[in-house]
Design a protein around this motif. Structure first.
Motif, PDB file in Angstrom:
ATOM      1  N   GLN A 117       0.779  -1.336   0.004  1.00 49.80           N
ATOM      2  CA  GLN A 117       0.020   0.046  -0.091  1.00 49.80           C
ATOM      3  C   GLN A 117       0.681   1.179  -0.176  1.00 49.80           C
ATOM      4  OE1 GLN A 117      -2.617  -0.557   3.516  1.00 49.80           O
ATOM      5  NE2 GLN A 117      -3.948  -1.952   2.350  1.00 49.80           N
ATOM      6  N   SER A 137       1.942   1.825  -3.490  1.00 53.80           N
ATOM      7  CA  SER A 137       0.862   2.121  -4.360  1.00 53.80           C
ATOM      8  C   SER A 137       0.807   3.693  -4.215  1.00 53.80           C
ATOM      9  CB  SER A 137      -0.278   1.487  -4.105  1.00 53.80           C
ATOM     10  OG  SER A 137      -1.482   1.859  -4.735  1.00 53.80           O
ATOM     11  N   GLY A 177      -1.096  -2.341  -4.556  1.00 59.51           N
ATOM     12  CA  GLY A 177      -1.704  -2.046  -3.205  1.00 59.51           C
ATOM     13  C   GLY A 177      -2.883  -2.941  -3.019  1.00 59.51           C
ATOM     14  N   TYR A 178      -3.226  -3.730  -4.137  1.00 60.78           N
ATOM     15  CA  TYR A 178      -4.632  -4.706  -3.720  1.00 60.78           C
ATOM     16  C   TYR A 178      -4.201  -6.113  -3.846  1.00 60.78           C
ATOM     17  CZ  TYR A 178      -7.696  -0.589  -3.858  1.00 60.78           C
ATOM     18  OH  TYR A 178      -8.183   0.184  -3.411  1.00 60.78           O
TER      19      TYR A 178
END
Length: 571
Positions: free
Chosen positions: A393, A396, A451-452
């Motif tokens: 994250q 990102s 980030g995912y």
């Protein structure tokens, strides 16, 4: 294509007219026989089979093809010759059969930067020398697997840095885990291995091995004078990793079952109950073990660390984080033991992404995404089994900020809101998805959303198994198939195809490993698009890049008949 055992014609043979899937099968069968003989104690039979293997036509042709398809195959040696699949290499295959008078040419020494800013010397052999080394590596690796340390994970079939990391986590995360680790570092490992020790202990033709070791090198930084080598193994040769592993095999016995050791190539970790035990008992035994091989510990980089402080190994940080929950628990455990990406690797990623973005001010968003996606996918694939959610994250977030600055620099007259509206879209609730939209072709390309990325559990390879013994082959085959489920971040189409193929390339029958999916795998259309083929799953198959080139370029009718029968190409 030429059948095994038939008389081979004297006319020119081209590499794209060979059935390398069949050749690999023949070589693997010989390797299994070598491993079985060596494991049963019949050393003379194992050496006889080695000699038989290196003389086989299939092994020689496969060695040449391996050199051509290797990612570094386009780098020339001192003779400045580069082999290509389109060349007639039948004479090379014939020449590989008789190595009685073989003499290796000097390697070309080049330097690549290390993470600490220093330079690492690499030795680039000529293509023919690489083929000879590859050929002998086929014969040597089954024996190397028989004598390998159980917890050695570097440069071995079906093993990787993940296996080493998971083993450390399992060993250090238990209630009664040892709380100190010795981080071992060997001074100039590849440059100082004793030639005498190698010639006396490596089970291969000593003349061929001596030719490799004493070839010398030509330094690209200096003049063209050949510098003789009196010790060491050049990094860059196909057989060097096997020799390096066999040099350090036996280290686990030296440290003993009381102080468990995990090793990846020349980097190793030893677990101990106390700092004094590692310093006064284990370290002297390791030093004595290395001394017989003309090696020594680099004391400046060899540390003894408490797991609550944490240590870095193979790009990961291993650390026990103190938790009140474990304060009164039994044993030595004081907190939660986690693996996270090393801070140095995170900084290196940020710097790499920054340089790519800064250098792309004149490129379109599509070109920029094509440059960034392989980097992000590869990094996510390497760390996705660790506790890296917060790191993903952070990457990102920082990347989004950098891309907004890139858009502002590219369009100085546009405000921030217009830049965001132009280059970012909303996908699944995330409104910061950097993308490129070509309205004419109606094609949208999106930046990989690191980030995912989901954190997945990785199952470590069982230790102590030899991939060349018949009783273990089924386990490793099933392992390749089961690992497909960890690859969901490479796009639905590739993962669906790989699941359909059970993790294997249908041309060469070798597994498609996760690292291949980033840069070394192509989607092949069974019915080409020029002949009306579409992108339906039924018309696609996933192939290694070099296998894909072979399928599209080969005109051999017998070979194409095999591919038609297997549904790889259409009629």
């Amino acid at each position: 294509m030429i059948a095994i055992g038939s008389c081979r014609p004297a006319n020119a043979l081209y590499m794209n007219g060979h059935n390398f899937k069949l050749y690999r099968k023949v070589v693997l069968e010989m390797q299994i026989r070598i491993a079985v003989a060596w494991n049963s104690g019949d050393l003379l039979e194992a050496k006889r089979l080695q000699t038989q293997l290196v003389r086989k036509y299939e092994a020689r042709a496969l060695a040449v093809w391996t050199v051509i398809t290797n990612p570094g195959g386009k780098t020339p040696g001192v003779d400045k010759v580069v082999w290509r699949a389109s060349n007639d290499l039948s004479e090379v295959i014939v020449k590989l059969r008789n190595l009685r008078n073989y003499k290796a040419q000097p390697v070309r020494r080049v330097y690549i930067p290390k993470s600490n800013g220093s330079l690492r010397p690499l030795g680039i052999p000529t293509c023919f020398d690489r083929a000879v080394q590859t050929l002998w590596s086929f014969a040597l690796i089954p024996i190397a697997e028989c004598s390998a340390d159980e917890r050695s994970f570097g440069f071995r079939p079906h093993r990787s840095t993940r296996d080493a990391a998971i083993w450390l986590k399992n060993a250090l995360g238990t209630v009664y885990a040892k709380r100190f680790v010795l981080e071992g570092d060997i001074k100039g490992f590849f440059d100082t291995i004793s030639h005498k020790w190698l010639l006396e202990n490596i089970p291969m033709d000593p003349k061929i091995l001596g030719a490799f070791l004493r070839a010398g090198f030509v330094d690209t930084k200096g003049n063209s004078k050949v510098i003789q080598t009196m010790s060491g193994v050049p990094q860059g040769g196909p057989i060097s990793p096997i020799l390096a592993n066999m040099t350090l095999d036996g280290l686990e016995k030296v440290t003993g079952p009381k102080n468990l050791t995990v090793r990846y190539a020349d980097d190793f970790i030893v677990l101990g109950k106390t700092k004094e035990e590692l310093l006064n008992e284990v370290q002297p035994r390791i030093a004595e073990f290395l001394h017989c091989r003309s090696l020594e510990l680099n004391l400046a980089k060899t540390h003894i660390t408490e797991i609550g402080t944490g240590f870095d190994f193979l790009g990961f940080t291993f650390r026990e984080y103190y938790s009140q929950r474990y304060r009164i628990s039994k044993g030595q455990k004081r907190g939660v033991f986690l693996i996270t990406p090393a801070k140095a690797k995170i900084r290196s990623l940020f710097e790499k992404l920054r340089k790519k973005i800064v250098a792309s001010k004149m490129l379109s968003s599509m070109d920029l995404i094509k440059q960034l996606n392989p980097i992000l996918r590869g990094w996510a694939q390497y760390y996705k089994f660790t506790s890296a959610k917060a790191t993903f994250q952070l990457v990102s977030h920082r990347l989004t900020q950098a891309l907004v600055r890139w858009g502002r620099a590219k369009h100085p007259k546009l405000g921030v809101r217009k830049v965001v509206a132009k280059y970012f879209t909303t996908v699944g609730g995330n409104r910061w998805v950097f993308h490129h939209l070509d309205t004419d072709k109606k094609v949208s390309l999106r930046l990989f959303q690191i980030g995912y990325v989901k954190i997945v559990r990785y199952t470590m390879c069982k230790i102590g198994l030899n991939a060349y013994l018949p009783e273990n082959i089924a386990y490793f085959t099933n392992r390749v198939r089961s690992n497909v489920k960890h690859l969901e971040d490479f796009g639905i189409s590739k993962i669906t195809l790989l699941k359909q193929q059970e993790g294997f390339c249908p041309v060469c029958s070798l597994p498609i490993i996760p690292e291949d999916l980033v840069n070394n795998v192509d989607k092949h259309h069974i019915i080409s698009r020029s002949n009306g083929g579409n992108d339906a799953y039924s018309n696609l198959v996933l192939l290694h890049r070099h296998c894909h080139k072979q399928v599209t370029s080969s005109k051999n009718p017998l070979l194409r008949a095999v591919w038609i029968a297997n549904g790889i190409v259409s009629r």
